[in-house]
Design a protein around this motif. Sequence first.
Motif, mmCIF file in Angstrom:
data_model
loop_
_atom_site.group_PDB
_atom_site.id
_atom_site.type_symbol
_atom_site.label_atom_id
_atom_site.label_comp_id
_atom_site.label_asym_id
_atom_site.label_seq_id
_atom_site.Cartn_x
_atom_site.Cartn_y
_atom_site.Cartn_z
ATOM 1 N N MET A 58 0.842 -1.182 0.000
ATOM 2 C CA MET A 58 0.000 0.000 0.000
ATOM 3 C C MET A 58 0.882 1.238 0.000
ATOM 4 S SD MET A 58 -3.124 0.709 2.518
ATOM 5 C CE MET A 58 -3.304 2.298 3.219
ATOM 6 N N LYS A 59 0.541 2.206 -0.830
ATOM 7 C CA LYS A 59 1.324 3.435 -0.903
ATOM 8 C C LYS A 59 1.020 4.335 0.278
ATOM 9 C CE LYS A 59 2.702 4.802 -5.448
ATOM 10 N NZ LYS A 59 2.496 5.734 -6.529
ATOM 11 N N ALA A 60 2.056 4.992 0.756
ATOM 12 C CA ALA A 60 1.871 5.946 1.839
ATOM 13 C C ALA A 60 1.134 7.168 1.296
ATOM 14 C CB ALA A 60 3.214 6.353 2.414
ATOM 15 N N LEU A 61 0.299 7.757 2.132
ATOM 16 C CA LEU A 61 -0.443 8.940 1.709
ATOM 17 C C LEU A 61 0.486 10.123 1.468
ATOM 18 C CD1 LEU A 61 -3.589 8.743 4.013
ATOM 19 C CD2 LEU A 61 -3.397 8.152 1.604
ATOM 20 N N HIS A 62 1.485 10.249 2.288
ATOM 21 C CA HIS A 62 2.436 11.347 2.170
ATOM 22 C C HIS A 62 3.842 10.770 2.089
ATOM 23 C CE1 HIS A 62 -0.748 14.187 3.046
ATOM 24 N NE2 HIS A 62 -1.099 13.443 4.083
ATOM 25 N N PRO A 63 4.345 10.595 0.862
ATOM 26 C CA PRO A 63 5.687 10.014 0.736
ATOM 27 C C PRO A 63 6.746 10.981 1.259
ATOM 28 C CG PRO A 63 4.885 10.739 -1.394
ATOM 29 C CD PRO A 63 3.753 10.904 -0.421
ATOM 30 N N THR A 64 7.847 10.396 1.677
ATOM 31 C CA THR A 64 8.956 11.223 2.139
ATOM 32 C C THR A 64 9.546 11.956 0.936
ATOM 33 O OG1 THR A 64 10.609 9.510 1.775
ATOM 34 C CG2 THR A 64 9.521 9.541 3.944
ATOM 35 N N PRO A 65 10.300 13.017 1.164
ATOM 36 C CA PRO A 65 10.928 13.728 0.045
ATOM 37 C C PRO A 65 11.800 12.794 -0.808
ATOM 38 C CG PRO A 65 11.053 15.081 2.007
ATOM 39 C CD PRO A 65 10.505 13.733 2.429
ATOM 40 N N GLU A 66 12.495 11.858 -0.173
ATOM 41 C CA GLU A 66 13.334 10.930 -0.910
ATOM 42 C C GLU A 66 12.494 10.017 -1.808
ATOM 43 O OE1 GLU A 66 13.554 11.255 2.489
ATOM 44 O OE2 GLU A 66 15.372 12.484 2.525
ATOM 45 N N GLN A 67 11.364 9.547 -1.281
ATOM 46 C CA GLN A 67 10.478 8.709 -2.074
ATOM 47 C C GLN A 67 9.893 9.499 -3.255
ATOM 48 O OE1 GLN A 67 7.839 7.609 1.109
ATOM 49 N NE2 GLN A 67 8.691 5.518 1.233
ATOM 50 N N HIS A 68 9.537 10.748 -2.983
ATOM 51 C CA HIS A 68 8.991 11.605 -4.027
ATOM 52 C C HIS A 68 10.027 11.829 -5.131
ATOM 53 C CE1 HIS A 68 6.219 14.452 -5.752
ATOM 54 N NE2 HIS A 68 7.144 15.392 -5.759
ATOM 55 N N ILE A 69 11.261 12.061 -4.746
ATOM 56 C CA ILE A 69 12.337 12.260 -5.729
ATOM 57 C C ILE A 69 12.542 10.992 -6.550
ATOM 58 C CG2 ILE A 69 14.840 12.590 -5.965
ATOM 59 C CD1 ILE A 69 14.623 14.573 -3.586
ATOM 60 N N GLN A 70 12.534 9.835 -5.896
ATOM 61 C CA GLN A 70 12.692 8.570 -6.612
ATOM 62 C C GLN A 70 11.568 8.370 -7.627
ATOM 63 O OE1 GLN A 70 12.931 5.586 -3.562
ATOM 64 N NE2 GLN A 70 15.176 5.748 -3.399
ATOM 65 N N GLU A 71 10.348 8.676 -7.227
ATOM 66 C CA GLU A 71 9.207 8.537 -8.142
ATOM 67 C C GLU A 71 9.346 9.502 -9.325
ATOM 68 O OE1 GLU A 71 5.895 7.224 -9.971
ATOM 69 O OE2 GLU A 71 6.850 6.292 -8.239
ATOM 70 N N LEU A 72 9.755 10.724 -9.058
ATOM 71 C CA LEU A 72 9.953 11.698 -10.140
ATOM 72 C C LEU A 72 11.076 11.262 -11.081
ATOM 73 C CD1 LEU A 72 9.549 15.067 -8.191
ATOM 74 C CD2 LEU A 72 7.923 14.019 -9.790
ATOM 75 N N GLU A 73 12.127 10.684 -10.530
ATOM 76 C CA GLU A 73 13.222 10.193 -11.368
ATOM 77 C C GLU A 73 12.760 9.050 -12.270
ATOM 78 O OE1 GLU A 73 16.205 9.358 -8.421
ATOM 79 O OE2 GLU A 73 17.092 11.362 -8.606
ATOM 80 N N LYS A 74 11.908 8.171 -11.745
ATOM 81 C CA LYS A 74 11.350 7.082 -12.557
ATOM 82 C C LYS A 74 10.496 7.653 -13.689
ATOM 83 C CE LYS A 74 11.043 3.592 -8.915
ATOM 84 N NZ LYS A 74 10.107 2.798 -8.088
ATOM 85 N N GLN A 75 9.661 8.639 -13.356
ATOM 86 C CA GLN A 75 8.814 9.265 -14.368
ATOM 87 C C GLN A 75 9.650 9.961 -15.431
ATOM 88 O OE1 GLN A 75 6.057 11.862 -12.361
ATOM 89 N NE2 GLN A 75 5.053 10.188 -11.266
ATOM 90 N N LEU A 76 10.721 10.621 -15.014
ATOM 91 C CA LEU A 76 11.607 11.297 -15.950
ATOM 92 C C LEU A 76 12.275 10.293 -16.885
ATOM 93 C CD1 LEU A 76 13.112 13.783 -17.017
ATOM 94 C CD2 LEU A 76 14.786 13.434 -15.186
#
Length: 82
Positions: free
Chosen positions: A1-19
């Motif tokens: 289950m995904k966290a409702l509020h990801p940590t900044p590091e998780q958010h950066i990782q997700e953005l890097e995957k999208q990029l």
Amino acid sequence: MKALHPTPEQHIQELEKQLEFSQQKAQFFEAVVNVLEKDYGISVKIRQADLRARASNRAHRQLGVPVSRYQPPSLVPGIAYV
């Protein structure tokens, strides 16, 4: 289950995957365009003027302005613009 509020590091990782995925898509489409141009002589590149016209038409439709009757202010005869 995904966290409702990801940590900044998780958010950066997700953005890097999208990029990375977006870059792969761009490379694929560029390769397709190159094959179409080289092998089939088909040009599919859009000129900047066409992109501006499309954006302008889209904006006018959203505002409810009939595109066929609209003239940008710079083209209205008899009016001096400074």
